[in-house]
Design a protein around this motif. Structure first.
Motif, PDB file in Angstrom:
ATOM      1  N   LEU A 123      51.826  67.232  65.747  1.00  0.00           N
ATOM      2  CA  LEU A 123      50.770  66.469  66.406  1.00  0.00           C
ATOM      3  C   LEU A 123      50.066  67.378  67.400  1.00  0.00           C
ATOM      4  O   LEU A 123      50.671  67.859  68.360  1.00  0.00           O
ATOM      5  CB  LEU A 123      51.358  65.243  67.116  1.00  0.00           C
ATOM      6  N   PHE A 124      48.785  67.631  67.146  1.00  0.00           N
ATOM      7  CA  PHE A 124      48.014  68.524  68.000  1.00  0.00           C
ATOM      8  C   PHE A 124      46.800  67.796  68.558  1.00  0.00           C
ATOM      9  O   PHE A 124      46.319  66.820  67.971  1.00  0.00           O
ATOM     10  CB  PHE A 124      47.546  69.757  67.213  1.00  0.00           C
ATOM     11  N   GLN A 125      46.308  68.288  69.667  1.00  0.00           N
ATOM     12  CA  GLN A 125      45.111  67.746  70.291  1.00  0.00           C
ATOM     13  C   GLN A 125      43.908  68.601  69.907  1.00  0.00           C
ATOM     14  O   GLN A 125      44.040  69.789  69.596  1.00  0.00           O
ATOM     15  CB  GLN A 125      45.265  67.729  71.813  1.00  0.00           C
ATOM     16  N   ASN A 126      42.741  67.990  69.946  1.00  0.00           N
ATOM     17  CA  ASN A 126      41.526  68.757  69.694  1.00  0.00           C
ATOM     18  C   ASN A 126      41.431  69.897  70.701  1.00  0.00           C
ATOM     19  O   ASN A 126      41.676  69.713  71.897  1.00  0.00           O
ATOM     20  CB  ASN A 126      40.295  67.867  69.804  1.00  0.00           C
ATOM     21  N   GLY A 127      41.089  71.066  70.209  1.00  0.00           N
ATOM     22  CA  GLY A 127      40.995  72.236  71.070  1.00  0.00           C
ATOM     23  C   GLY A 127      42.244  73.094  71.094  1.00  0.00           C
ATOM     24  O   GLY A 127      42.207  74.238  71.563  1.00  0.00           O
ATOM     25  N   ASN A 128      43.374  72.553  70.582  1.00  0.00           N
ATOM     26  CA  ASN A 128      44.610  73.346  70.531  1.00  0.00           C
ATOM     27  C   ASN A 128      44.448  74.550  69.606  1.00  0.00           C
ATOM     28  O   ASN A 128      43.841  74.459  68.533  1.00  0.00           O
ATOM     29  CB  ASN A 128      45.768  72.503  70.013  1.00  0.00           C
ATOM     30  N   LYS A 129      45.021  75.696  70.012  1.00  0.00           N
ATOM     31  CA  LYS A 129      45.093  76.863  69.153  1.00  0.00           C
ATOM     32  C   LYS A 129      46.326  76.716  68.258  1.00  0.00           C
ATOM     33  O   LYS A 129      47.399  76.346  68.741  1.00  0.00           O
ATOM     34  CB  LYS A 129      45.214  78.151  69.983  1.00  0.00           C
ATOM     35  N   ASP A 139      39.180  68.318  64.928  1.00  0.00           N
ATOM     36  CA  ASP A 139      39.429  66.877  65.032  1.00  0.00           C
ATOM     37  C   ASP A 139      40.529  66.498  64.047  1.00  0.00           C
ATOM     38  O   ASP A 139      41.041  67.341  63.295  1.00  0.00           O
ATOM     39  CB  ASP A 139      38.158  66.043  64.801  1.00  0.00           C
ATOM     40  N   ASN A 140      40.919  65.216  64.051  1.00  0.00           N
ATOM     41  CA  ASN A 140      41.955  64.739  63.130  1.00  0.00           C
ATOM     42  C   ASN A 140      41.635  63.316  62.713  1.00  0.00           C
ATOM     43  O   ASN A 140      41.013  62.551  63.467  1.00  0.00           O
ATOM     44  CB  ASN A 140      43.338  64.833  63.768  1.00  0.00           C
ATOM     45  N   THR A 141      42.085  62.972  61.497  1.00  0.00           N
ATOM     46  CA  THR A 141      41.835  61.642  60.939  1.00  0.00           C
ATOM     47  C   THR A 141      43.107  61.112  60.312  1.00  0.00           C
ATOM     48  O   THR A 141      43.654  61.737  59.399  1.00  0.00           O
ATOM     49  CB  THR A 141      40.736  61.704  59.855  1.00  0.00           C
ATOM     50  N   PRO A 142      43.632  59.963  60.790  1.00  0.00           N
ATOM     51  CA  PRO A 142      44.813  59.362  60.142  1.00  0.00           C
ATOM     52  C   PRO A 142      44.427  58.773  58.793  1.00  0.00           C
ATOM     53  O   PRO A 142      43.425  58.061  58.669  1.00  0.00           O
ATOM     54  CB  PRO A 142      45.230  58.256  61.120  1.00  0.00           C
ATOM     55  N   LYS A 175      40.387  71.961  55.960  1.00  0.00           N
ATOM     56  CA  LYS A 175      41.125  70.694  56.016  1.00  0.00           C
ATOM     57  C   LYS A 175      42.608  70.995  55.851  1.00  0.00           C
ATOM     58  O   LYS A 175      42.996  71.733  54.934  1.00  0.00           O
ATOM     59  CB  LYS A 175      40.661  69.728  54.922  1.00  0.00           C
ATOM     60  N   VAL A 176      43.433  70.407  56.716  1.00  0.00           N
ATOM     61  CA  VAL A 176      44.881  70.620  56.671  1.00  0.00           C
ATOM     62  C   VAL A 176      45.558  69.261  56.742  1.00  0.00           C
ATOM     63  O   VAL A 176      45.378  68.521  57.708  1.00  0.00           O
ATOM     64  CB  VAL A 176      45.360  71.501  57.850  1.00  0.00           C
ATOM     65  N   ASP A 177      46.337  68.902  55.718  1.00  0.00           N
ATOM     66  CA  ASP A 177      47.026  67.614  55.665  1.00  0.00           C
ATOM     67  C   ASP A 177      48.502  67.785  55.979  1.00  0.00           C
ATOM     68  O   ASP A 177      49.176  68.640  55.392  1.00  0.00           O
ATOM     69  CB  ASP A 177      46.904  66.990  54.272  1.00  0.00           C
TER      70      ASP A 177
END
Length: 334
Positions: free
Chosen positions: A315-321, A285-288, A305-307
Motif C-alpha cells: 500500500l503506497f501513497q501518491n508521490g511515494n518513490k 495514483d491508484n484505483t481499487p 500500470k501495476v496490479d
C-alpha cells in the motif's frame, strides 16, 4: 477432419469487405468463442454458418457435408440472439415447444422434451408464465431452451448476454457452460467482452478487421499475444515502444511492434532482485478494482500500470518513490 470447417470465406456487403479469406476449423464438442470489437466480422461469420447470410465465396463444411448452399431450416443449427425474440402471446412452455410443433412431433415427445430442458435451464414453475412477466435473464433462458430442445448439431450464441446486468450475467455464463457440457454440444459464442470469452471458452478466435488475428486457448491468448492489437484487446497490457522500454529499464531490445508487459508481472521490490529489469519510479495514483489495487507509476516520464493484491506491504501513497522489477520472459516482444 474438423467437425466444422470454414474454407476461404469472403463476405462483401457492396464494397465493404467484411470477411477476408477466413479459414477456421472447429472440433466437435468444443465451446468456441469468436471475440473482437464491433464490426470485425465475428457475428457475420456466425450468420453465414446458420444460413442467415450467404457467403460471397468459399465453402462451409459441417460433419463432413458441404452446407454452403443449404437453407437455414436444413442445417440443424440452433441460434440464440442478443434479443430474445420470444412470442409475447405464448407461454414459456409454448415458446419452447414451438419448433417441435412445427416439425409435427408427437405431443408426448414434446411434453417430455420441454419439461427436460426447462429443468436444465432452471425455469421449472414458469411453464404458464408469459414473457412480459419474466426478467431479462429468465427470457434469455427461455430463448436458450427453445434452441436446445430441438437437439441441434451446433448451438450458436450471438452476444446473448450483452443486455443483462453483471451479476446475472455470471450466473447465465455458468448455465450455458453446464448445458453445453451436459448435452455434448458444439457451441460457438460471439462476444466483444474479453472477460466473458476467458471464462467460457475452450478456444478463442480473436477477430480484427475481417480476419482472425489469433487463435488459442484462454491462457495462451492472455499470456502470449501475437500482435499489438491482441495485446491491447486481451488483458490490460502496458505497451511500450523500443525507445520507451529503454527509457524505463535502461536496456534495449528489438521489438518492431513494441513490448507488452502485463500489470501483474511488475513487482514492487525492496533491495536486491534476480529479475532482469529493475528500475525506480513514482506513484501517480491508484484505483481499487475488487481485490486488486491498480497503481499508475511514472518511470522517466512513462506511465506504467501495476496490479497488486490488497496487502499492507504494497500500500503506497501518491508521490511515494518505489522500486519495480520484471522478468525478461514477461516482456513480450510483439
Amino acid at each position: 477432419m474438423a467437425y466444422i470447417e470454414f474454407r476461404n470465406i469472403d463476405k462483401f456487403y457492396g464494397e465493404n469487405h467484411v470477411l477476408k479469406n477466413v479459414n477456421l476449423n472447429i472440433e466437435k464438442g468444443q465451446f468456441v468463442t469468436l471475440l473482437g470489437p464491433s464490426g470485425c466480422g465475428k457475428s457475420t461469420l456466425l450468420r453465414c454458418l446458420s444460413g442467415l447470410e450467404e457467403i460471397s465465396s468459399g465453402q462451409i463444411i459441417m460433419d463432413g457435408k458441404d452446407i454452403t448452399g443449404l437453407e437455414p431450416k436444413d442445417r440443424n443449427i440452433g441460434m440464440v440472439f442478443q434479443h430474445y425474440s420470444l412470442f409475447p402471446n405464448m407461454t414459456v412452455e409454448e415458446n419452447i415447444a414451438f419448433g417441435l410443433k412445427m416439425k409435427k412431433k408427437p405431443q408426448d415427445e414434446i411434453d417430455s422434451k420441454v419439461k427436460e430442458v426447462m429443468e436444465m435451464v432452471e425455469l421449472t414453475g414458469k411453464e404458464k408464465a408469459y414473457p412480459v412477466s419474466l426478467s431479462g435473464g429468465q427470457q434469455q433462458r427461455v430463448a436458450l431452451a427453445r434452441s436446445i430442445v430441438q437437439q441441434p448439431k451446433v448451438l450458436l450464441l450471438d452476444e446473448p448476454l450483452s443486455a443483462i446486468d453483471a451479476k446475472l450475467r455470471k450466473a447465465l455464463q455458468q448455465s450455458i457452460r453446464e448445458v453445453h457440457k451436459k448435452l455434448g454440444l458444439t457451441s460457438i459464442f460471439v462476444t466483444h467482452d474479453q472477460d466473458e470469452a476467458m471464462v467460457m471458452s475452450d478456444t478463442i478466435h480473436l477477430f480484427h478487421d475481417g480476419k482472425i488475428e489469433q487463435s488459442s486457448d484462454p491462457i495462451g491468448m492472455y499470456t502470449a499475444p501475437v500482435s499489438k492489437f491482441a495485446a491491447t484487446f486481451i488483458g490490460n497490457y502496458n505497451i511500450l515502444s523500443e525507445e520507451q522500454f529503454a527509457a524505463v529499464t535502461g536496456k534495449r531490445v528489438t521489438a518492431p511492434e513494441g513490448i507488452a508487459i502485463r500489470p501483474e508481472t511488475l513487482q514492487f521490490v525492496d533491495g536486491e532482485t534476480d529479475e532482469e529489469y529493475c528500475f525506480t519510479g513514482t506513484i501517480v495514483d491508484n484505483t481499487p478494482k475488487g481485490n486488486v489495487l491498480q497503481y499508475r507509476v511514472r518511470v522517466n516520464g512513462i506511465i506504467l500500470k501495476v496490479d497488486v493484491l490488497f496487502r499492507s506491504k504494497t500500500l503506497f501513497q501518491n508521490g511515494n518513490k518505489v522500486k519495480l522489477a520484471v522478468a525478461d520472459h514477461n516482456c513480450i516482444r510483439l
